[in-house]
Scaffold this motif. Structure first.
Motif, PDB file in Angstrom:
ATOM      1  N   PRO A   9      43.885  82.446 -57.114  1.00 19.73           N
ATOM      2  CA  PRO A   9      42.916  83.113 -56.245  1.00 19.73           C
ATOM      3  C   PRO A   9      42.413  84.403 -56.898  1.00 19.73           C
ATOM      4  O   PRO A   9      43.216  85.245 -57.283  1.00 19.73           O
ATOM      5  CB  PRO A   9      43.724  83.449 -54.977  1.00 19.73           C
ATOM      6  CG  PRO A   9      45.015  82.702 -55.106  1.00 19.73           C
ATOM      7  CD  PRO A   9      45.240  82.530 -56.572  1.00 19.73           C
ATOM      8  N   VAL A  55      39.834  80.326 -57.258  1.00 19.41           N
ATOM      9  CA  VAL A  55      39.148  80.566 -55.983  1.00 19.41           C
ATOM     10  C   VAL A  55      38.390  81.872 -56.147  1.00 19.41           C
ATOM     11  O   VAL A  55      38.998  82.941 -56.292  1.00 19.41           O
ATOM     12  CB  VAL A  55      40.139  80.651 -54.811  1.00 19.41           C
ATOM     13  CG1 VAL A  55      39.381  80.810 -53.500  1.00 19.41           C
ATOM     14  CG2 VAL A  55      41.026  79.408 -54.775  1.00 19.41           C
ATOM     15  N   GLN A 103      35.428  81.085 -52.124  1.00 17.94           N
ATOM     16  CA  GLN A 103      35.976  81.465 -50.818  1.00 17.94           C
ATOM     17  C   GLN A 103      34.824  82.142 -50.085  1.00 17.94           C
ATOM     18  O   GLN A 103      34.289  83.138 -50.575  1.00 17.94           O
ATOM     19  CB  GLN A 103      37.139  82.446 -51.025  1.00 17.94           C
ATOM     20  CG  GLN A 103      37.877  82.795 -49.773  1.00 17.94           C
ATOM     21  CD  GLN A 103      38.939  83.864 -50.010  1.00 17.94           C
ATOM     22  OE1 GLN A 103      38.958  84.523 -51.053  1.00 17.94           O
ATOM     23  NE2 GLN A 103      39.801  84.053 -49.045  1.00 17.94           N
ATOM     24  N   ASP A 109      44.819  86.126 -49.048  1.00 14.11           N
ATOM     25  CA  ASP A 109      45.267  85.282 -50.163  1.00 14.11           C
ATOM     26  C   ASP A 109      45.628  83.869 -49.694  1.00 14.11           C
ATOM     27  O   ASP A 109      45.411  82.879 -50.406  1.00 14.11           O
ATOM     28  CB  ASP A 109      46.413  85.952 -50.933  1.00 14.11           C
ATOM     29  CG  ASP A 109      47.537  86.463 -50.036  1.00 14.11           C
ATOM     30  OD1 ASP A 109      47.681  85.965 -48.906  1.00 14.11           O
ATOM     31  OD2 ASP A 109      48.278  87.364 -50.474  1.00 14.11           O
ATOM     32  N   ALA A 112      42.484  81.979 -49.336  1.00 18.10           N
ATOM     33  CA  ALA A 112      41.987  81.596 -50.669  1.00 18.10           C
ATOM     34  C   ALA A 112      42.659  80.293 -51.114  1.00 18.10           C
ATOM     35  O   ALA A 112      41.991  79.373 -51.603  1.00 18.10           O
ATOM     36  CB  ALA A 112      42.262  82.713 -51.675  1.00 18.10           C
ATOM     37  N   ILE A 113      43.974  80.198 -50.906  1.00 11.71           N
ATOM     38  CA  ILE A 113      44.687  78.972 -51.310  1.00 11.71           C
ATOM     39  C   ILE A 113      44.192  77.790 -50.478  1.00 11.71           C
ATOM     40  O   ILE A 113      43.970  76.693 -51.000  1.00 11.71           O
ATOM     41  CB  ILE A 113      46.218  79.177 -51.179  1.00 11.71           C
ATOM     42  CG1 ILE A 113      46.672  80.285 -52.141  1.00 11.71           C
ATOM     43  CG2 ILE A 113      46.970  77.877 -51.475  1.00 11.71           C
ATOM     44  CD1 ILE A 113      48.105  80.742 -51.934  1.00 11.71           C
ATOM     45  N   SER A 115      41.276  77.317 -49.413  1.00 12.09           N
ATOM     46  CA  SER A 115      39.971  76.880 -49.947  1.00 12.09           C
ATOM     47  C   SER A 115      40.137  75.921 -51.124  1.00 12.09           C
ATOM     48  O   SER A 115      39.225  75.157 -51.439  1.00 12.09           O
ATOM     49  CB  SER A 115      39.152  78.089 -50.424  1.00 12.09           C
ATOM     50  OG  SER A 115      39.149  79.099 -49.457  1.00 12.09           O
TER      51      SER A 115
END
Ligand code: UTP
Length: 288
Positions: A9, A55, A103, A109, A112-113, A115
């Motif tokens: 990310p 990301v 994102q 965070d 983000a993962i 996504s």
């Protein structure tokens, strides 16, 4: 199943580094002559990672360009017969197969993962790197985590010991030690007061996340600030699953904060093949 995929990310705002990060990603700041993010991708490649999903967000375009070929630059360098530089540039693109997902908003965070999850198989475990922790080590730290995962089969997070006065900057674990470097984690505490910290072991931006953890991300509610945070997801996961922490061997530079970044500059400068000696001579002359 072997771990060959990583999520990195890099969608965060980098507010601690303003104004440097107003129009450029903090991940592209350099340690001497190489962007921070390239050190991280090289660690992944040395550990056997083949596919990397970044990301990203609106201001991170230069990361995509950095890991792509730059034919015009290669052409101009060829005209000047600069073969070494051309080879150096071509290698960057071959470090892994790269995918980029945006994102839509910097919602944390964990978000983000989330996504990146459409690009991860259902039963697949992945490596996750945060885009600003550079770690020098004889064996890549993510490889040390992968080995731990292969030995025990549980998700793993990187740990390092930090002085008491700094502990309130980090996520900190409570747990039981099950071998020389592995902790069976019972609790994660975000930024505790030094006197209330359950240990001196802080979480570092390296993770092996299994399907059991990844599948929980979709249901994780945002926190009070509206963010979906990996720390909260792991805390929920701990209620039903085993999570390991590994005290890895290696030297961490948290390049997301200015002081650590400055320290890293000096240490990487001193170790630099071409510049190290001159730099050392210069530092010796400074009246400190
Ligand atoms: P940080 O906590 O370092 O946040 O995120 P940040 O925004 O990058 O930096 P500061 O705190 O504002 O200075 C840890 C990692 O998670 C990514 C960041 O890019 C970094 O690699 N991240 C964070 C995202 O991808 N999206 C987010 O919404 C938040």
């Amino acid at each position: 199943m072997k771990i060959t995929k990583a999520i990195i990310p890099v969608g965060g705002l980098g507010t601690r580094f303003l104004p440097a990060t107003k129009a450029q990603p903090k991940e592209m700041l350099t340690l001497v002559d190489k962007p921070i993010i390239q050190y991280i991708v090289e660690e992944a490649q040395e550990a056997g990672i083949k596919d990397i999903i970044f990301v990203t967000s609106f201001s991170k375009r230069s990361i995509e360009d950095h890991f792509d070929r730059n034919f015009e630059l290669e052409f101009r360098l060829a005209q000047k017969n600069r073969k070494a530089e051309i080879e150096q540039l071509k290698k960057i693109n071959k470090l892994a197969r790269f995918a980029f997902v945006r994102q839509s908003e910097p919602l944390g965070d964990g978000h983000a993962i989330l996504s990146a999850l459409p690009f991860v198989e259902n039963d697949e475990a992945v490596a996750v790197f945060f885009g600003d922790d550079v770690i020098t080590a004889d064996q890549p730290v993510i490889k040390q985590l992968i080995n731990n995962y292969e030995q025990y089969g549980n998700p793993v997070i990187g740990l390092r010991s930090v002085p008491k006065k700094e502990i309130s900057r980090y996520g900190v674990i409570a747990g039981v030690k099950i071998d020389q470097k592995t902790w069976d984690i019972s609790q994660l505490v975000e930024k505790p007061e030094p006197d209330k910290a359950p240990s001196n072991l802080a979480v570092v931006g390296r993770y092996i996340l299994t399907n059991q953890v990844l599948s929980m991300i979709k249901n994780q509610k945002p926190d009070k600030s509206g963010e979906i945070r990996l720390a909260d997801i792991l805390s929920n996961y701990l209620k039903k699953g085993k999570l390991h922490g590994l005290q890895f061997d290696g030297q961490l530079y948290d390049c997301g904060n200015k002081l650590d970044f400055l320290i890293a500059q000096v240490e990487f400068g001193l170790k630099h093949q071409d510049l190290g000696r001159q730099f050392r001579d210069h530092l010796k002359k400074l009246r400190l």
